[in-house]
Write a protein that holds these residues in place. Structure first.
Motif, PDB file in Angstrom:
ATOM      1  N   ALA A 209       0.831  -1.197   0.000  1.00 12.31           N
ATOM      2  CA  ALA A 209       0.000   0.000   0.000  1.00 12.31           C
ATOM      3  C   ALA A 209       0.873   1.258   0.000  1.00 12.31           C
ATOM      4  N   GLN A 210       1.951   1.248   0.764  1.00 14.83           N
ATOM      5  CA  GLN A 210       2.868   2.388   0.777  1.00 14.83           C
ATOM      6  C   GLN A 210       3.507   2.570  -0.594  1.00 14.83           C
TER       7      GLN A 210
ATOM      8  N   LYS B 180       3.135   5.817  -3.110  1.00 12.81           N
ATOM      9  CA  LYS B 180       4.296   6.539  -3.628  1.00 12.81           C
ATOM     10  C   LYS B 180       4.247   6.623  -5.144  1.00 12.81           C
ATOM     11  N   VAL B 181       3.873   5.544  -5.807  1.00  6.87           N
ATOM     12  CA  VAL B 181       3.748   5.540  -7.263  1.00  6.87           C
ATOM     13  C   VAL B 181       2.690   6.553  -7.705  1.00  6.87           C
ATOM     14  N   ALA B 182       1.564   6.582  -7.005  1.00  5.85           N
ATOM     15  CA  ALA B 182       0.507   7.536  -7.332  1.00  5.85           C
ATOM     16  C   ALA B 182       0.994   8.970  -7.134  1.00  5.85           C
ATOM     17  N   GLU B 183       1.761   9.196  -6.087  1.00  5.36           N
ATOM     18  CA  GLU B 183       2.308  10.531  -5.819  1.00  5.36           C
ATOM     19  C   GLU B 183       3.271  10.960  -6.932  1.00  5.36           C
ATOM     20  N   VAL B 184       4.107  10.056  -7.390  1.00  8.43           N
ATOM     21  CA  VAL B 184       5.055  10.367  -8.463  1.00  8.43           C
ATOM     22  C   VAL B 184       4.305  10.649  -9.764  1.00  8.43           C
TER      23      VAL B 184
ATOM     24  N   GLY C  53      -4.120  10.076  -9.732  1.00 12.43           N
ATOM     25  CA  GLY C  53      -3.623  10.421 -11.057  1.00 12.43           C
ATOM     26  C   GLY C  53      -4.385  11.603 -11.626  1.00 12.43           C
ATOM     27  N   PRO C  54      -3.996  12.050 -12.789  1.00 11.93           N
ATOM     28  CA  PRO C  54      -4.678  13.189 -13.386  1.00 11.93           C
ATOM     29  C   PRO C  54      -6.083  12.821 -13.825  1.00 11.93           C
ATOM     30  N   PRO C  55      -7.006  13.776 -13.806  1.00 13.77           N
ATOM     31  CA  PRO C  55      -8.346  13.473 -14.275  1.00 13.77           C
ATOM     32  C   PRO C  55      -8.340  13.190 -15.768  1.00 13.77           C
ATOM     33  N   THR C  56      -9.261  12.374 -16.198  1.00 16.23           N
ATOM     34  CA  THR C  56      -9.348  12.012 -17.603  1.00 16.23           C
ATOM     35  C   THR C  56      -9.607  13.243 -18.448  1.00 16.23           C
ATOM     36  N   GLY C  57      -8.858  13.373 -19.538  1.00 16.11           N
ATOM     37  CA  GLY C  57      -9.063  14.482 -20.452  1.00 16.11           C
ATOM     38  C   GLY C  57      -8.257  15.715 -20.135  1.00 16.11           C
TER      39      GLY C  57
END
Length: 122
Positions: free
Chosen positions: A23-24, A28-32, A95-99
């Protein structure tokens, strides 16, 4: 407590520890990813603004880049508010919103408009 019970207890602890570490790692991947997409949006905004100011670029490109960045930031804040245990307030959480991943400004025009100086002359 028998030997099998001890082994079972140790295996359960190892499983919980591995899940927490996974989970950590995912956080971290999502933050990057969030940081990279945010940097891309800032770069697109800078390019659009530079093109507008120095090469007579379209002001709509700057507005589109601003809108994409605003949507990205709103989504990041909403994601951080929805998951308070996983991300600190103000920290990007998803992550970034779609579009809205990347708005590419138009390429610079080959000739500078009258009255503008090249960067080397500044």
């Amino acid at each position: 407590m028998g030997l099998m019970d001890k082994a079972k207890h140790a295996a359960m602890q190892a499983k919980e520890s591995a899940q927490a570490m996974a989970a950590q790692g995912q956080a971290k991947v999502a933050e990057v990813k969030q940081s990279r997409s945010e940097a891309e949006l800032y770069r697109a905004l800078g390019e659009a603004y530079y093109n507008q100011m120095r090469h007579g670029g379209d002001p709509a490109a700057v507005q589109a880049a601003l809108t994409a960045l605003d949507e990205h930031m709103a989504a990041a804040q909403a994601g951080a508010a929805a998951q308070p245990g996983e991300a600190a307030p103000g920290t990007p959480a998803g992550g970034p919103p779609t579009g809205t991943a990347s708005t590419t400004p138009p390429p610079p025009s080959p000739a500078s408009p009258p009255g503008s100086a090249p960067m080397e002359d500044m």
